[in-house]
Design a protein around this motif. Structure first.
Motif, PDB file in Angstrom:
ATOM      1  N   GLY A  65      21.163  -5.310  -1.596  1.00  0.00           N
ATOM      2  CA  GLY A  65      20.213  -4.198  -1.577  1.00  0.00           C
ATOM      3  C   GLY A  65      20.552  -3.141  -0.545  1.00  0.00           C
ATOM      4  N   TYR A  66      20.942  -3.577   0.658  1.00  0.00           N
ATOM      5  CA  TYR A  66      21.300  -2.617   1.717  1.00  0.00           C
ATOM      6  C   TYR A  66      22.556  -1.822   1.343  1.00  0.00           C
ATOM      7  CZ  TYR A  66      17.869  -4.861   4.763  1.00  0.00           C
ATOM      8  OH  TYR A  66      16.711  -5.335   5.305  1.00  0.00           O
ATOM      9  N   CYS A  67      23.467  -2.485   0.630  1.00  0.00           N
ATOM     10  CA  CYS A  67      24.684  -1.790   0.181  1.00  0.00           C
ATOM     11  C   CYS A  67      24.332  -0.716  -0.842  1.00  0.00           C
ATOM     12  CB  CYS A  67      25.678  -2.780  -0.425  1.00  0.00           C
ATOM     13  SG  CYS A  67      26.237  -4.057   0.725  1.00  0.00           S
ATOM     14  N   GLN A  68      23.387  -1.036  -1.726  1.00  0.00           N
ATOM     15  CA  GLN A  68      22.953  -0.065  -2.728  1.00  0.00           C
ATOM     16  C   GLN A  68      22.281   1.140  -2.066  1.00  0.00           C
ATOM     17  OE1 GLN A  68      20.569  -2.354  -5.438  1.00  0.00           O
ATOM     18  NE2 GLN A  68      22.339  -3.395  -6.337  1.00  0.00           N
ATOM     19  N   LEU A  69      21.537   0.889  -0.993  1.00  0.00           N
ATOM     20  CA  LEU A  69      20.901   1.994  -0.266  1.00  0.00           C
ATOM     21  C   LEU A  69      21.937   2.881   0.413  1.00  0.00           C
ATOM     22  CD1 LEU A  69      17.865   0.162   1.388  1.00  0.00           C
ATOM     23  CD2 LEU A  69      17.770   1.835  -0.458  1.00  0.00           C
ATOM     24  N   ILE A 109      33.137  -9.021  10.461  1.00  0.00           N
ATOM     25  CA  ILE A 109      32.294  -8.633   9.331  1.00  0.00           C
ATOM     26  C   ILE A 109      31.258  -9.740   9.194  1.00  0.00           C
ATOM     27  CG2 ILE A 109      32.222  -8.102   6.864  1.00  0.00           C
ATOM     28  CD1 ILE A 109      35.168  -7.289   7.060  1.00  0.00           C
ATOM     29  N   GLN A 110      30.127  -9.567   9.857  1.00  0.00           N
ATOM     30  CA  GLN A 110      29.109 -10.608   9.893  1.00  0.00           C
ATOM     31  C   GLN A 110      28.105 -10.467   8.759  1.00  0.00           C
ATOM     32  OE1 GLN A 110      27.780 -10.011  13.974  1.00  0.00           O
ATOM     33  NE2 GLN A 110      28.949 -11.807  14.628  1.00  0.00           N
ATOM     34  N   GLY A 111      28.085  -9.309   8.172  1.00  0.00           N
ATOM     35  CA  GLY A 111      27.181  -9.057   7.056  1.00  0.00           C
ATOM     36  C   GLY A 111      27.626  -7.796   6.353  1.00  0.00           C
ATOM     37  N   VAL A 112      26.961  -7.484   5.260  1.00  0.00           N
ATOM     38  CA  VAL A 112      27.286  -6.262   4.515  1.00  0.00           C
ATOM     39  C   VAL A 112      26.020  -5.415   4.379  1.00  0.00           C
ATOM     40  CG1 VAL A 112      29.263  -7.190   3.271  1.00  0.00           C
ATOM     41  CG2 VAL A 112      26.986  -7.530   2.328  1.00  0.00           C
ATOM     42  N   PRO A 113      26.188  -4.097   4.369  1.00  0.00           N
ATOM     43  CA  PRO A 113      27.468  -3.399   4.520  1.00  0.00           C
ATOM     44  C   PRO A 113      27.912  -3.319   5.984  1.00  0.00           C
ATOM     45  CG  PRO A 113      25.691  -1.798   4.309  1.00  0.00           C
ATOM     46  CD  PRO A 113      25.061  -3.158   4.147  1.00  0.00           C
ATOM     47  N   GLN A 133      27.998   1.519  14.374  1.00  0.00           N
ATOM     48  CA  GLN A 133      26.709   0.872  14.601  1.00  0.00           C
ATOM     49  C   GLN A 133      25.541   1.846  14.503  1.00  0.00           C
ATOM     50  OE1 GLN A 133      26.641  -2.265  14.801  1.00  0.00           O
ATOM     51  NE2 GLN A 133      28.527  -3.022  15.747  1.00  0.00           N
ATOM     52  N   GLY A 134      25.813   3.076  14.090  1.00  0.00           N
ATOM     53  CA  GLY A 134      24.781   4.108  14.100  1.00  0.00           C
ATOM     54  C   GLY A 134      23.913   4.138  12.863  1.00  0.00           C
ATOM     55  N   GLU A 135      23.186   5.241  12.728  1.00  0.00           N
ATOM     56  CA  GLU A 135      22.267   5.431  11.613  1.00  0.00           C
ATOM     57  C   GLU A 135      23.044   5.490  10.296  1.00  0.00           C
ATOM     58  OE1 GLU A 135      18.716   8.559  10.280  1.00  0.00           O
ATOM     59  OE2 GLU A 135      20.172   9.123  11.828  1.00  0.00           O
ATOM     60  N   ARG A 136      22.504   4.873   9.259  1.00  0.00           N
ATOM     61  CA  ARG A 136      23.191   4.817   7.969  1.00  0.00           C
ATOM     62  C   ARG A 136      22.819   6.025   7.097  1.00  0.00           C
ATOM     63  NH1 ARG A 136      25.302  -0.455   7.312  1.00  0.00           N
ATOM     64  NH2 ARG A 136      25.669  -1.205   9.422  1.00  0.00           N
ATOM     65  N   LYS A 137      22.951   7.197   7.678  1.00  0.00           N
ATOM     66  CA  LYS A 137      22.717   8.445   6.968  1.00  0.00           C
ATOM     67  C   LYS A 137      23.987   9.291   7.032  1.00  0.00           C
ATOM     68  CE  LYS A 137      18.403   7.845   5.787  1.00  0.00           C
ATOM     69  NZ  LYS A 137      18.002   7.752   4.357  1.00  0.00           N
TER      70      LYS A 137
END
Length: 268
Positions: A65-69, A109-113, A133-137
């Motif tokens: 779900g986070y990858c899709q976002l 790579i501990q998790g995705v994305p 590690q920043g904002e995913r925008k």
């Protein structure tokens, strides 16, 4: 009863819509996307580790779900930085060996994305790796990436002798940028990487009057081709018309033409 009975079909409808959205979202970075899909380790080594450009690689998993976002934001990053930064993605389910090869103690790579930045070190095949590690925008990611882009544009001044030595070197063609901005733009950083070792791009700031006034451009920025004959004697200055645009492609065409002309002069 009527109200309660009507809610079930509506709920079913919303579930169908949601599943449909998720179904379409599973198509990550297909043909036509500006995101480069990394399929195997051979491609990763050749294109990422063998590059002089900055690379940003997203490690993702379909169905996450986070990858899709992140997907639409990552597409925006790739579009905004087209030609400037290489933006790629690795499906960790389909390409487990690639993901495993590029997960280490310093940048696991501990998790995705997970987003990793591969920064050229100056030695081919060796990259400095940073995990974002920043904002995913898109805006935040673009700002982060452009700050790490290699910059081969050389600032030229009279006081330290850099201008005179740059002009005296006849080994490659020369392009001179005259500007009032001390920071090199992302476009010129990318151009300096594209032409590194082939064309030298120098920069003179307006405040460095002793060099700037030699050229005295009316408008800034100004981009000049230093035209020299086969013996290195100055023949002319050719300026780029910025009214034609400031895109990477147009500026690159100007530099490429300068390189071709310089090579022709060397053969005379």
């Amino acid at each position: 009863m009527a109200a309660g009975g009507s809610s079930a079909p509506r709920l079913l409808l919303w579930l169908c819509v949601l599943l449909g959205v998720l179904g379409t979202a599973r198509a990550f970075y297909e043909k036509g996307s500006n995101v480069i899909a990394i399929k195997d380790e051979k491609q990763f080594k050749k294109e990422v580790l063998g590059s002089e450009f900055l690379w940003a690689v997203e490690f993702y998993r379909e169905g996450c779900g986070y990858c899709q976002l992140l997907t639409p934001e990552w597409e925006k990053v790739a579009s905004n930085l087209k030609h400037l930064v290489k933006v790629a993605a690795v499906d960790t389910e389909k390409n487990r060996k690639v993901a495993a090869s590029h997960s280490d103690d310093a940048n696991p790579i501990q998790g995705v994305p997970t987003i990793k930045i591969y920064i050229p070190s100056g030695t081919k095949g060796k990259m400095r790796v940073v995990t974002y590690q920043g904002e995913r925008k898109a805006k935040a990611i673009v700002q982060f990436l452009t700050s790490y882009m290699p910059d081969h544009v050389k600032r030229l001044k009279k006081q330290d002798g850099s201008y005179d030595s740059w002009m005296a070197d006849k080994s490659t063609p020369k392009i001179l940028l005259l500007t009032d901005k001390s920071d090199t733009s992302a476009t010129f950083k990318a151009l300096s990487t594209e032409y590194a070792g082939r064309v030298r791009i120098g920069k003179v700031l307006k405040k460095d009057k002793d060099v700037f006034d030699l050229y005295g451009p009316e408008n800034l920025p100004a981009l000049l081709q230093i035209v020299e004959d086969g013996k290195g004697n100055l023949m002319a200055l050719m300026s780029y018309d910025f009214s034609k645009g400031k895109t990477y492609s147009k500026l690159s065409n100007f530099i490429w033409d300068a390189e071709k002309e310089w090579k022709r002069e060397q053969k005379r």
